[in-house]
Design a protein around this motif. Structure first.
Motif, PDB file in Angstrom:
ATOM      1  N   TYR A 242     -91.226  -9.820 -34.215  1.00 54.01           N
ATOM      2  CA  TYR A 242     -91.754 -10.163 -33.059  1.00 54.01           C
ATOM      3  C   TYR A 242     -90.719 -11.329 -32.133  1.00 54.01           C
ATOM      4  O   TYR A 242     -90.987 -11.656 -31.201  1.00 54.01           O
ATOM      5  CB  TYR A 242     -92.987 -10.869 -33.307  1.00 54.01           C
ATOM      6  CG  TYR A 242     -94.187 -10.055 -33.894  1.00 54.01           C
ATOM      7  CD1 TYR A 242     -94.659  -9.164 -33.255  1.00 54.01           C
ATOM      8  CD2 TYR A 242     -94.313  -9.969 -35.429  1.00 54.01           C
ATOM      9  CE1 TYR A 242     -95.846  -8.516 -33.696  1.00 54.01           C
ATOM     10  CE2 TYR A 242     -95.124  -9.070 -35.872  1.00 54.01           C
ATOM     11  CZ  TYR A 242     -95.884  -8.283 -35.008  1.00 54.01           C
ATOM     12  OH  TYR A 242     -96.827  -7.399 -35.475  1.00 54.01           O
ATOM     13  N   ASP A 244     -87.878 -11.113 -31.336  1.00 53.25           N
ATOM     14  CA  ASP A 244     -87.196 -10.530 -29.952  1.00 53.25           C
ATOM     15  C   ASP A 244     -87.555  -9.437 -29.229  1.00 53.25           C
ATOM     16  O   ASP A 244     -87.042  -8.657 -28.651  1.00 53.25           O
ATOM     17  CB  ASP A 244     -85.584 -10.290 -30.524  1.00 53.25           C
ATOM     18  CG  ASP A 244     -85.584  -9.270 -31.391  1.00 53.25           C
ATOM     19  OD1 ASP A 244     -86.695  -8.448 -31.859  1.00 53.25           O
ATOM     20  OD2 ASP A 244     -84.524  -8.574 -31.649  1.00 53.25           O
ATOM     21  N   MET A 245     -88.876  -9.405 -29.427  1.00 53.55           N
ATOM     22  CA  MET A 245     -89.816  -8.612 -28.579  1.00 53.55           C
ATOM     23  C   MET A 245     -89.710  -8.893 -27.074  1.00 53.55           C
ATOM     24  O   MET A 245     -89.808  -8.094 -26.150  1.00 53.55           O
ATOM     25  CB  MET A 245     -91.160  -8.439 -29.181  1.00 53.55           C
ATOM     26  CG  MET A 245     -91.580  -7.481 -30.325  1.00 53.55           C
ATOM     27  SD  MET A 245     -93.146  -7.243 -30.425  1.00 53.55           S
ATOM     28  CE  MET A 245     -93.249  -6.294 -32.077  1.00 53.55           C
ATOM     29  N   GLY A 295     -94.229 -13.433 -28.674  1.00 53.61           N
ATOM     30  CA  GLY A 295     -94.147 -13.094 -30.069  1.00 53.61           C
ATOM     31  C   GLY A 295     -95.511 -13.184 -30.944  1.00 53.61           C
ATOM     32  O   GLY A 295     -95.976 -12.462 -31.620  1.00 53.61           O
ATOM     33  N   LYS A 298     -98.327 -11.612 -29.754  1.00 59.99           N
ATOM     34  CA  LYS A 298     -98.385 -10.153 -29.857  1.00 59.99           C
ATOM     35  C   LYS A 298     -98.644  -9.877 -31.656  1.00 59.99           C
ATOM     36  O   LYS A 298     -99.327  -8.949 -31.956  1.00 59.99           O
ATOM     37  CB  LYS A 298     -96.800  -9.803 -29.911  1.00 59.99           C
ATOM     38  CG  LYS A 298     -96.828  -8.179 -29.819  1.00 59.99           C
ATOM     39  CD  LYS A 298     -97.420  -7.415 -28.952  1.00 59.99           C
ATOM     40  CE  LYS A 298     -97.486  -5.898 -29.037  1.00 59.99           C
ATOM     41  NZ  LYS A 298     -98.204  -5.118 -28.189  1.00 59.99           N
TER      42      LYS A 298
END
Lengths: 551, 551
Positions: A242, A244-245, A295, A298
């Motif tokens: 998450y 570097d999403m 992130g 998410k």
């Protein structure tokens, strides 16, 4: 059928950081899935934009000024009734899995001789919940010791999983590793783009999700379970994948305007000058922090998916109400501010999605409702879902059930929120005594008035012409009538019936005339005014008054 | 020196039925004697003109809307702090001798597992007092049984003295004998001029005076003793020789005006049409009742003399504060009303005489003080007399000590009183729900505004031009500015800090910055913003994360 209630709270989740609420870059299919099964309330306001106070409002169904726990660390007074009191009396268990930010009223309990070791005392000490897991998720430590004096089940879990540290929450779950191999603490925004040094499955959100599933697998219904996540609250750092999403390209421009810095209200000015706001005024902070915040959300969404699948598989989706909400939002640099505390929508408005599996709610599935909803409404809703009548002499919120059934009830004309900043340095900087460091918001769906004690002018925003809340119309003359009207709403609220908690409206109606039939008759000239039976005890031959040895 | 406090309350004693307050026909040399030794407060207002609610304000130092026991029989919520809590913590005992009209919060106690048999439970059940004698003085009985479910120590006393009856309170102490030898109940005003069928020494006021003297003879100080007389509250009947000390010649004309019956406020109209008011509108009622009421006061004064002599003889006059007050007044036909409940001065203003034996009070002996005093001020005064600092996050009143010392403190600009008539038939007659049957008085020393919930207009009186309060200026346009100003006072009061009872102002000041030193640092970009010691726990070599069998 009495359903179970899965009352899910995220911490510091903005209302607009969900795809169902229109976020341009963040896809949250599992939040959206619940919204598609239920009703998404698009105007839900918390009663205080700060963790502890807001949560006590959720758990009591009462305004902050009514329960009195008006800031983090202000204990909830002993005896204050909570969801646990109301629901258990209706045969529904009431459990905690995660965070409450509640501080026990140790002095009050001592005064009443209550021990936290007893069942009653333990519930008093946990704002009414039976504790499956309590973890407030802030295992911060400084020169004066730990912020949280409780034990951390999460830290114990990490240790059992081989994370070698006295405080793996700080050293692993909320820290990465820098290029030199040193701890890159999530407390420092510069590290927000690094992956937390933890297996994703061991991070806080998946851990708590598993706790909830374990609870549900063994629970006998009907139950209400408060699944209360720590995230996406800071520290802003998240494990791979998450971390570097999302990147700077996904960071929306800050919702701020130079007009806001022009003659700002003194309290707002103090907050804009505060350390948190100063940090979030830097673009590099937003570009580091917001992708991490996204992130974290998410990850919350993915874990919500895990939870929903578990509910489906176990059959619980058919008999369990699901509520998704948050205790407040996060400015993220909007309005030149960071954190929460003030009353712009990014701070005080929250997601509120309610799924009710029962057929009565079929008519509203997948719809939105723009009624002015308050966080205190959930307690009332849960009582009604548990089969009770809302004790409206105690719970100040109103049941949302009519909205879920597609009805259009008479509803409130304004929402209230409060903020007590007496324990912050801003109080001192503004030269205020603690009792004057209090703010009140009145929002009628269009106009938002903020009153500040201490002799300041109010603030006023018109969300119809200024949905971003840039222009404080109370800076200049011209809106006296709106201001007066909203002050009248605040005054009406100030006179509300909030403490007559020992007599219900029905009990009071039943009291009428009762004293008459118990001989209280302070209006008789000769007794002919009332039926003879009422005065029978006061008639008869006068008895002899002097007898025996006494005379 | 920490003095004892003899806190004497009479029930339903009008402020102006004392010779020191200017009564033309009633000589009360013993009240006057205390006034000559202390300070008589000439503008003392109760926070609710009804026994139970008013008393809970005295005992908690809090407004009726703050403690919630807003009418007779509404229990005081468990855990609400009282004089007993505050004074005992300062090493001062707190005792009850007489009436409180307190109803126990049995449901709340059960929720917290408190038994009235325990010491803590017993105090909770008696609004914080240790009970020397409790007798609420209303042993009324009707077809539904007794009004008061407690035992009556006074009835037991009478039985022990040979009064042969199941309820000698009703048959002897509060009844005479008619010409046919039948009971002439004091409930019937026609009998008010008859002597009660009891030896004067056995009637309620001398009995309770003796109880008080017995208490003081054995008490170890410092103590606060609430000597709480039932009289001159109805039933209006008094033993010889007091029954014929006064007659119709001593009855002042009713303070009433036909203008009051012209377009009266709907709530006032309902009360004027009520049975009690209807009775007191009859001259024959006033002529029977008022001489008995005066006789009861005269007896109270004589018994006060007995008490004062006892204090002198025992040395207690040198170390005991004496407070003389009442829970509310009595209309006695003024304003076309009987009883109390509304906000004209005869109902809501009370006698308040304070004698402090200490030299600091020498400067004010025999003076009057016209500051706006509220009944909640006594709790604050007593805490200060006991050597404590007033916990102003709990007690809403202010200490009167500065006034007793001849100082001129900054003081409140308005007094508040409230009345909840939800449990009366008037609520139903006016078509109100219980929560809307509430009145608020704001009095600034000249203007008196009464606000009624439920959508009614307010009432307004100007005591400078209309000291008798005949002319409700809110009937017609013309006083919008005064009304708005007083509503602003009410709104300010409505926003008061009343429930943040678990954190004092000092504790809050001490909290500031504490979280920073416990590692809560949500504003750091790279840590350079704060001294290194604050981030030390978040730095160091990144520990190995996977060890042992877990990986």
């Amino acid at each position: 059928m009495t359903p179970n209630i899965l009352f899910v709270m995220y911490d510091q989740l903005r209302f607009d950081y969900l795809s169902c609420a229109g976020h341009p870059h963040l896809d949250t299919p599992n939040f959206d899935r619940v919204a598609a099964m239920g009703v998404r309330f698009t105007n839900a306001y918390v009663q205080s934009p700060i963790c502890g106070a807001s949560r006590m409002c959720f758990y009591t169904g009462r305004y902050a000024s009514s329960h009195g726990a008006q800031w983090n660390g202000f204990p909830l007074r002993v005896g204050e009734q909570t969801l646990g009191d109301h629901l258990r009396a209706l045969g529904m268990g009431c459990w905690l899995i995660g965070k409450t930010h509640m501080r026990v009223d140790a002095e009050g309990m001592a005064r009443l001789g209550l021990s936290p070791d007893s069942e009653i005392g333990a519930r008093q000490a946990e704002c009414g919940f039976d504790v499956w897991t309590r973890d407030d998720g802030l295992w911060a430590e400084g020169p004066d010791g730990f912020y949280d004096r409780n034990r951390s089940p999460y830290n114990e879990y990490l240790k059992s999983r081989g994370y070698r540290s006295e405080n793996p929450w700080a050293d692993f779950a909320n820290a990465g590793i820098d290029d030199a191999g040193d701890i890159a603490s999530g407390w420092m925004f510069a590290h927000a783009d690094r992956p937390a040094n933890i297996r994703e499955e061991d991070s806080e959100t998946p851990w708590l999700t598993r706790e909830a599933m374990t609870f549900m697998d063994q629970a006998k219904g009907p139950w209400c379970a408060h699944l209360s996540y720590i995230k996406p609250h800071w520290p802003y750092i998240v494990p791979a994948p998450y971390h570097d999403m999302f990147g700077p390209a996904h960071v929306p421009p800050a919702t701020r305007h130079k007009a806001e810095r022009d003659d700002p209200h003194p309290v707002l000015a103090a907050y804009m000058a505060g350390r948190v706001a100063q940090a979030f005024q830097r673009d590099e902070v937003r570009q580091k922090v917001i992708p991490a915040y996204m992130g974290l959300i998410k990850q919350c969404d993915d874990q919500l998916g895990v939870l929903l699948d578990h509910l489906e598989r176990s059959g619980r989706m058919r008999d369990t109400v699901i509520v998704l909400t948050s205790d407040h939002g996060d400015y993220l640099g909007d309005h030149w501010l960071g954190e929460k505390d003030m009353f712009h929508d990014p701070s005080v408005k929250v997601p509120m999605i309610v799924y009710d599996p029962r057929p009565e709610a079929d008519a509203t599935r997948g719809t939105t409702c723009d009624a002015l909803v308050e966080s205190v409404d959930l307690a009332a809703t849960f009582v009604e879902m548990a089969g009770g009548k809302v004790p409206d002499h105690v719970i100040e919120g109103r049941s949302l059930l009519p909205w879920l059934r597609g009805e259009t009830p008479d509803w409130r004309d304004f929402a209230i929120s409060e903020y007590d900043f007496s324990a912050t340095p801003h109080c001192e900087a503004l030269g205020l005594e603690p009792r004057d460091a209090r703010l009140f918001m009145v929002f009628d769906g269009r106009w938002k008035l903020i009153h500040a004690e201490g002799g300041f002018r109010p603030m006023l925003f018109d969300l119809a012409t200024d949905p971003e809340e840039f222009h404080d119309l109370a800076k200049k003359p011209g809106h006296e009538a709106e201001i007066a009207r909203l002050y009248e709403c605040l005054a009406r609220w100030g006179r509300r019936l909030a403490q007559r908690v020992t007599r219900s409206e029905d009990q009071i109606k039943a009291m009428r005339g009762a004293s008459l039939r118990k001989g209280i008759l302070p209006f008789l000239f000769d007794g002919s005014e009332v039926p003879e039976e009422l005065t029978r005890k006061y008639r008869g031959k006068a008895p002899a008054r002097h007898v025996g040895k006494e005379e």
